[in-house]
Design an enzyme around this catalytic site. Structure first.
Site, mmCIF file in Angstrom:
data_model
loop_
_atom_site.group_PDB
_atom_site.id
_atom_site.type_symbol
_atom_site.label_atom_id
_atom_site.label_comp_id
_atom_site.label_asym_id
_atom_site.label_seq_id
_atom_site.Cartn_x
_atom_site.Cartn_y
_atom_site.Cartn_z
ATOM 1 N N MET A 13 0.839 -1.192 0.000
ATOM 2 C CA MET A 13 0.000 0.000 0.000
ATOM 3 C C MET A 13 0.875 1.243 0.000
ATOM 4 O O MET A 13 1.695 1.429 0.910
ATOM 5 C CB MET A 13 -0.934 -0.001 1.223
ATOM 6 C CG MET A 13 -1.994 -1.077 1.162
ATOM 7 S SD MET A 13 -3.021 -1.169 2.664
ATOM 8 C CE MET A 13 -1.950 -2.124 3.746
ATOM 9 N N CYS A 95 -2.339 -1.177 -10.159
ATOM 10 C CA CYS A 95 -2.489 0.203 -9.711
ATOM 11 C C CYS A 95 -3.106 1.056 -10.824
ATOM 12 O O CYS A 95 -2.622 1.052 -11.953
ATOM 13 C CB CYS A 95 -1.139 0.781 -9.298
ATOM 14 S SG CYS A 95 -1.226 2.491 -8.721
ATOM 15 N N LYS A 134 0.524 -9.268 -9.260
ATOM 16 C CA LYS A 134 -0.714 -8.812 -8.617
ATOM 17 C C LYS A 134 -1.499 -8.018 -9.654
ATOM 18 O O LYS A 134 -0.992 -7.040 -10.214
ATOM 19 C CB LYS A 134 -0.435 -7.944 -7.392
ATOM 20 C CG LYS A 134 -1.703 -7.565 -6.612
ATOM 21 C CD LYS A 134 -1.356 -6.869 -5.292
ATOM 22 C CE LYS A 134 -2.604 -6.655 -4.430
ATOM 23 N NZ LYS A 134 -3.516 -5.647 -4.966
#
Length: 335
Positions: A13, A95, A134
């Protein structure tokens, strides 16, 4: 990478999971896999490596998340990260910020599974540690069934070690990064179907999971669960990870014991010139719902930023909760 190592992790994060945060989370769980904030390949290759990649060995197992799309740069950055001692390299394909879109990495790479595969292949050839990805289930108008399958098949073909799927689309046009964390609907079923189709690929699920009970439910369908904001905003949730998910004792009993165990780390960083507020900002979520918790947070917010603030400031903040608990206990006995 085995399903056991993927079983539970705290998400990377931005602005949150720095080295101080990870050191604190490790006090709460021995078994959680921890991730750095996303770091770009350019920063890794050309930047101050101690500042960007430095971490305590006590944080292990810890993985680094890379942002980038050029296979050669990803390979070089992965080699550097392996040399720094990281246990895994994870490629960010999720992202949605404008900055990463401009750099042709992050969620926009969902549209280029071939390029993602080239990057994974280059990193796999460069390092011996696991290389993982991811991703989202799709972006914008993509069909999540086709988009996620295409991405997964491409990286499986080049030997990816695991896939972590944030079970939401990312809308690159029209939603802010913050909105992309909440507005697109969750679709856990899509991730479950991917695991059913690719049973040999270790898969973890991410997005909107808030409790350890929910983790247990998801582990009936996938190999691992990744918690983000829930673990950061209420770090005491991590005290249940080892007992519930791994059948082991928690490292400490409660938030009070966690702070005591964390004090040597805090003292060492203060001696290096780190400001107390840079460390304690990751601890503001302790003691949720308890008497004195608000005073604890207020004390740290106002006092930890002062020059020279040290362990006494942290202890004074904790005393607000201790006194409130003692007062409440006294009132109960009196009645």
């Amino acid at each position: 990478m085995t399903p056991e190592t993927l079983r539970f992790s705290v998400a990377p994060m931005m602005d949150w999971t720095d080295r101080h945060c990870r050191a604190f989370h490790r006090v709460l769980s021995r078994r959680a896999r921890l991730y750095t904030e996303m770091v770009t390949t350019g920063a890794v290759i050309h930047g101050d490596r101690e500042r960007i990649l430095g971490f305590s060995q006590a944080e292990h197992p810890v993985a680094v998340q890379l942002g980038g799309s050029d296979p050669r740069a990803l390979a070089e950055a992965a080699r550097i990260c392996e040399g720094e001692g990281y246990a895994e390299v994870n490629l960010n394909v999720g992202c949605p910020s404008d900055r990463v879109q401009d750099g042709r990495f992050g969620a926009c790479l969902m549209r280029e599974p071939g390029l993602v595969a080239e990057g994974v292949a280059a990193m796999k050839a460069a390092v011996s540690i696991p290389v993982t990805v991811k991703c989202r289930i799709g972006v914008d108008e993509q069909d999540p069934e086709a988009a996620l399958d295409a991405l997964a098949d491409a990286v499986v073909a080049v030997g990816v070690d695991a896939l972590v799927v944030h079970a939401r689309k990312a809308w690159l046009q029209g939603l802010s990064p913050k909105e992309n964390r909440d507005v697109p609907p969750l679709d856990y079923g899509r991730v479950h179907r991917l695991k059913a189709r690719l049973p040999d690929l270790p898969i973890a699920i991410n997005g909107g999971i808030k409790t350890i009970e929910a983790c247990v439910e998801e582990l009936a369908h996938v190999d691992g669960v990744m918690l983000g904001r829930a673990a950061y905003q209420d770090p005491e949730i991590l005290l249940r990870v080892d007992p519930v998910l791994f059948g082991e004792d928690a490292p400490v009993a409660d938030g009070f014991a966690a702070i005591e165990a964390y004090e040597p780390y805090v003292a060492a960083r203060l001696a290096e010139g780190v400001r107390l507020s840079s460390i304690t900002r990751h601890m503001l979520g302790l003691f949720p719902g308890r008497p004195g918790a608000r005073a604890y947070r207020r004390h740290l917010a106002t006092e930890a930023v002062r020059p020279g603030a040290g362990l006494d400031t942290l202890r004074e903040a904790v005393d607000h909760v201790r006194r409130a608990a003692s007062d409440a206990s006294g009132e109960e006995r009196a009645t």
